[in-house]
Design an enzyme around this catalytic site. Structure first.
Site, PDB file in Angstrom:
ATOM      1  N   ARG A 104       4.806   2.469   7.864  1.00  0.00           N
ATOM      2  CA  ARG A 104       4.564   3.766   8.000  1.00  0.00           C
ATOM      3  C   ARG A 104       4.438   4.193   9.639  1.00  0.00           C
ATOM      4  O   ARG A 104       3.928   3.676  10.340  1.00  0.00           O
ATOM      5  CB  ARG A 104       3.126   4.266   8.099  1.00  0.00           C
ATOM      6  CG  ARG A 104       3.043   5.443   7.802  1.00  0.00           C
ATOM      7  CD  ARG A 104       1.538   6.877   7.404  1.00  0.00           C
ATOM      8  NE  ARG A 104       1.507   6.480   6.167  1.00  0.00           N
ATOM      9  CZ  ARG A 104       0.825   7.106   5.787  1.00  0.00           C
ATOM     10  NH1 ARG A 104      -0.505   7.680   5.701  1.00  0.00           N
ATOM     11  NH2 ARG A 104       0.763   7.474   4.249  1.00  0.00           N
ATOM     12  N   HIS A 131       8.684  10.152   2.081  1.00  0.00           N
ATOM     13  CA  HIS A 131       7.502   8.955   1.418  1.00  0.00           C
ATOM     14  C   HIS A 131       8.151   9.313   0.678  1.00  0.00           C
ATOM     15  O   HIS A 131       7.740   9.535  -0.744  1.00  0.00           O
ATOM     16  CB  HIS A 131       6.765  10.197   1.408  1.00  0.00           C
ATOM     17  CG  HIS A 131       5.135   9.706   1.696  1.00  0.00           C
ATOM     18  ND1 HIS A 131       5.129   8.142   1.496  1.00  0.00           N
ATOM     19  CD2 HIS A 131       3.598  10.311   1.314  1.00  0.00           C
ATOM     20  CE1 HIS A 131       4.029   7.875   0.940  1.00  0.00           C
ATOM     21  NE2 HIS A 131       3.118   8.525   1.269  1.00  0.00           N
ATOM     22  N   GLN A 134       5.315   7.730  -2.297  1.00  0.00           N
ATOM     23  CA  GLN A 134       4.230   8.758  -2.687  1.00  0.00           C
ATOM     24  C   GLN A 134       4.940   9.552  -4.381  1.00  0.00           C
ATOM     25  O   GLN A 134       4.592  10.086  -5.574  1.00  0.00           O
ATOM     26  CB  GLN A 134       4.398  10.245  -1.583  1.00  0.00           C
ATOM     27  CG  GLN A 134       3.626  10.833  -1.847  1.00  0.00           C
ATOM     28  CD  GLN A 134       1.646  10.750  -2.148  1.00  0.00           C
ATOM     29  OE1 GLN A 134       1.202  10.183  -1.765  1.00  0.00           O
ATOM     30  NE2 GLN A 134       1.113  11.236  -3.907  1.00  0.00           N
ATOM     31  N   ASP A 226       1.285  20.108  -0.039  1.00  0.00           N
ATOM     32  CA  ASP A 226       0.946  19.567   0.564  1.00  0.00           C
ATOM     33  C   ASP A 226       0.923  19.376   2.127  1.00  0.00           C
ATOM     34  O   ASP A 226       0.072  21.345   1.924  1.00  0.00           O
ATOM     35  CB  ASP A 226       1.904  18.273   1.421  1.00  0.00           C
ATOM     36  CG  ASP A 226       2.147  17.077   2.558  1.00  0.00           C
ATOM     37  OD1 ASP A 226       0.595  17.280   2.509  1.00  0.00           O
ATOM     38  OD2 ASP A 226       2.795  16.549   2.609  1.00  0.00           O
ATOM     39  N   CYS A 266      -0.640  15.485  -2.771  1.00  0.00           N
ATOM     40  CA  CYS A 266      -0.635  14.243  -2.585  1.00  0.00           C
ATOM     41  C   CYS A 266      -1.852  13.272  -1.491  1.00  0.00           C
ATOM     42  O   CYS A 266      -2.218  12.269  -1.235  1.00  0.00           O
ATOM     43  CB  CYS A 266       0.615  13.315  -1.904  1.00  0.00           C
ATOM     44  SG  CYS A 266       0.695  14.956  -0.117  1.00  0.00           S
ATOM     45  N   ARG A 294      -0.750   5.726  -7.108  1.00  0.00           N
ATOM     46  CA  ARG A 294       0.549   5.185  -5.976  1.00  0.00           C
ATOM     47  C   ARG A 294      -0.128   3.465  -6.267  1.00  0.00           C
ATOM     48  O   ARG A 294       0.889   2.888  -5.888  1.00  0.00           O
ATOM     49  CB  ARG A 294      -0.102   5.405  -4.622  1.00  0.00           C
ATOM     50  CG  ARG A 294      -0.815   6.701  -4.324  1.00  0.00           C
ATOM     51  CD  ARG A 294       1.473   8.203  -4.038  1.00  0.00           C
ATOM     52  NE  ARG A 294       1.617   6.766  -3.057  1.00  0.00           N
ATOM     53  CZ  ARG A 294       1.106   6.839  -1.589  1.00  0.00           C
ATOM     54  NH1 ARG A 294       0.084   8.242  -1.023  1.00  0.00           N
ATOM     55  NH2 ARG A 294       1.761   6.026  -0.788  1.00  0.00           N
TER      56      ARG A 294
HETATM   57  N1   CP Z   1      -1.464  10.617   0.235  1.00  0.00           N
HETATM   58  C1   CP Z   1      -1.234   9.622   0.916  1.00  0.00           C
HETATM   59  O1   CP Z   1       0.063   9.078   1.873  1.00  0.00           O
HETATM   60  O2   CP Z   1      -2.053   9.152   1.554  1.00  0.00           O
HETATM   61  P1   CP Z   1      -2.112   8.830   3.060  1.00  0.00           P
HETATM   62  O3   CP Z   1      -1.769   9.091   4.214  1.00  0.00           O
HETATM   63  O4   CP Z   1      -3.811   8.722   3.425  1.00  0.00           O
HETATM   64  O5   CP Z   1      -2.009   7.482   2.967  1.00  0.00           O
HETATM   65  N1  NVA Z   2       2.969  15.220   4.578  1.00  0.00           N
HETATM   66  C1  NVA Z   2       2.137  14.901   5.088  1.00  0.00           C
HETATM   67  C2  NVA Z   2       1.421  13.894   3.813  1.00  0.00           C
HETATM   68  C3  NVA Z   2       0.336  12.646   4.082  1.00  0.00           C
HETATM   69  C4  NVA Z   2       0.267  11.524   2.948  1.00  0.00           C
HETATM   70  C5  NVA Z   2       2.124  14.355   6.472  1.00  0.00           C
HETATM   71  O1  NVA Z   2       3.342  13.542   6.715  1.00  0.00           O
HETATM   72  O2  NVA Z   2       1.390  13.547   6.862  1.00  0.00           O
END
Ligand code: CP
Ligand code: NVA
Length: 307
Positions: A104, A131, A134, A226, A266, A294
């Site tokens: 990440r 993502h 997701q 989101d 999400c 997930r």
């Molecule tokens: N939806 C999602 O990726 O959640 P987190 O940021 O908690 O991993």
């Molecule tokens: N769009 C959000 C998704 C979190 C899972 C972010 O990038 O923070």
């Protein structure tokens, strides 16, 4: 060997198989395996996170364990890629210890750079562009709830962000219609939209980006939103919240969708901003089934990438 999964485009040819595999893996949870050794026996997976996470971190560590492997989490404190260490050096070093990297990052280009240098598969666990984990989990959820994907309509209302980009590619690949409604300065990535339109020509999906949230919600099978402020955009919070208020998902938005439409997010969510609690805590909401999936989808992703 193995295969990087940095974008939904990396699963373009096997998305249907990934969903089928996720369904199979979900059905096997809690059952005794007949196989001699589990698929990830003696495999070590690096969980490399530059940003916070609840779902992705937790579901990947449980997924790896259920597949018989082990994982090591390295959080923002340790990682500091780009500051403490070049992404390519980190990729090369981790390849000497691990069998795959779940990463990440703030920037998609860092993920690409690390993956190019690594000799083991890298899975994108969210960056500023996509993502994919997701989106695969979400398609699994929609398939489960709606009994299929082709010809169904997903309305994405809000910021044209990483989650939106991956859903656009996923829907276009699989043949599901998607209409995005976002303010004109916050549309999804233009290259992704073009790519999605190109893929949609082959799959028969309809891809459209509009500004009117009610138009997007019209006759939708799924209404999705989101956060308005993604991780890394905290400085834009005040300005964005003003622009996005008309995009809040409310019972009025849901009333435009099909009578049996579901609501997806999400997570993490902000009640009173992108969605009202009546919706996310209401009977149409499937956000916790979505979060569970997930786990199952990422098992399929790990197996496909580490084949
Ligand atoms: N939806 C999602 O990726 O959640 P987190 O940021 O908690 O991993
Ligand atoms: N769009 C959000 C998704 C979190 C899972 C972010 O990038 O923070």
């Amino acid at each position: 060997m193995g295969k990087d999964i940095l974008s939904m485009l990396d699963v373009k040819d096997n998305l249907g198989a990934l969903i089928a595999d996720s369904i199979r893996l979900k059905s096997e949870v809690g059952k005794k395996s007949t196989k001699k050794s589990p698929p990830l026996a003696h495999k070590n997976i690096a969980l490399l996170f530059e940003k916070p996470s609840l779902r992705t971190k937790a579901s990947f560590s449980v997924a790896v364990e259920q597949l018989g492997g082990s994982s090591t989490y390295m959080g923002p404190e340790e990682v500091q890629i780009g500051k403490r260490e070049a992404p390519s050096d980190a990729g090369k070093v981790l390849s000497r210890y691990f069998d795959a990297i779940v990463y990440r990052a703030f920037s998609h280009s860092t993920v690409v750079e690390l993956a190019e240098a690594a000799s083991i598969p890298v899975i994108n666990a969210l960056d500023d562009l996509e993502h994919p984990c997701q989106a695969v989990g979400d398609l699994l959820t929609i398939n489960e709830k709606k009994g299929g994907l082709r010809g169904k309509k997903l309305a994405y209302i809000g910021d044209g962000n990483n989650v939106c980009n991956s859903l656009l590619l996923g829907c276009a690949i699989i043949g599901m219609d998607m209409m995005v409604a976002s303010p004109s300065n916050h549309k999804p990535n233009q290259d992704i939209v073009l790519k999605a339109e190109e893929l949609a020509k082959v799959s028969g999906a309809k891809i459209e980006v509009v500004t009117n949230p009610f138009k997007a919600a019209e006759d939708a099978d799924v209404v999705y939103t989101d956060v308005w402020v993604s991780m890394g955009q905290e400085a834009e919070k005040e300005a964005k919240e003003k622009v996005f208020m008309p995009y809040q998902v409310t019972p009025r938005t849901m009333a435009k969708a099909k009578a049996d439409a579901v609501f997806m997010h999400c997570l993490p969510a902000h009640r009173g901003l992108e969605v009202l609690s009546e919706v996310i805590d209401g009977e149409k909401s499937i956000v916790f089934d979505q979060a569970e999936n997930r786990l199952h989808a990422q098992k399929a992703i790990l197996l496909a990438s580490m084949q």
